[in-house]
Motif scaffolding. Sequence first.
Motif: not given
Length: 184
Positions: A1-5, A7-10, A44-52
């Motif tokens: 849900m966070l990654n989906k949300s 993208h709204v920060l565009i 460093p344990g967090l996944p890298a941001p995947s959304a452009a």
Amino acid sequence: MLNKSFHVLIGIAALGFISCSTGVDMPKGSSKGYASARLIQRDPGLPAPSAAIEQQVNGMIQKSLSRQFTSKGMAYGKSDADLVVAYLVVYQEPGMTAEYRDYFGYGRNSEEISDLAHERGVLDNKRPDYFRQAGIVIDVIDRNTNKLVYRNFNKGDFIKGASTATRASRIDTAVAGTLADFFR
């Protein structure tokens, strides 16, 4: 849900969102006596941001932070800097608040800040229409003492579909406004 949300920060309009009160520290120290700053080290344990868009927005915020400090005559980016700079991004629309704390670090009330932002920005919001707003909290921490020297925020309505140039300009304006009192 966070990654989906996220993208709204565009269009992260004029960032910001909360008026902190009791329970959330809002120190208003200044840059006097400090010569350098750097961005907080991301887990460093967090996944890298995947959304452009997530990568783009974080890049814009980080470039703006660098510009603000260097334009005030401070060195920026070295690991042994005097100050550590952290930021928390919050996105809101009716009924929900999402936070993005990859660059906020630990131990400085991110949950309390988000709860307060949700209460004031969503629950107490009297706007009758659908809204989107985004905000940023910037913390400046003394690297040697780990003391929070300065905290401020900025908020504004979100513009969906804003151009990259508009987005960058609005982010830069929000970051500059958030740090203005620190450089007084």
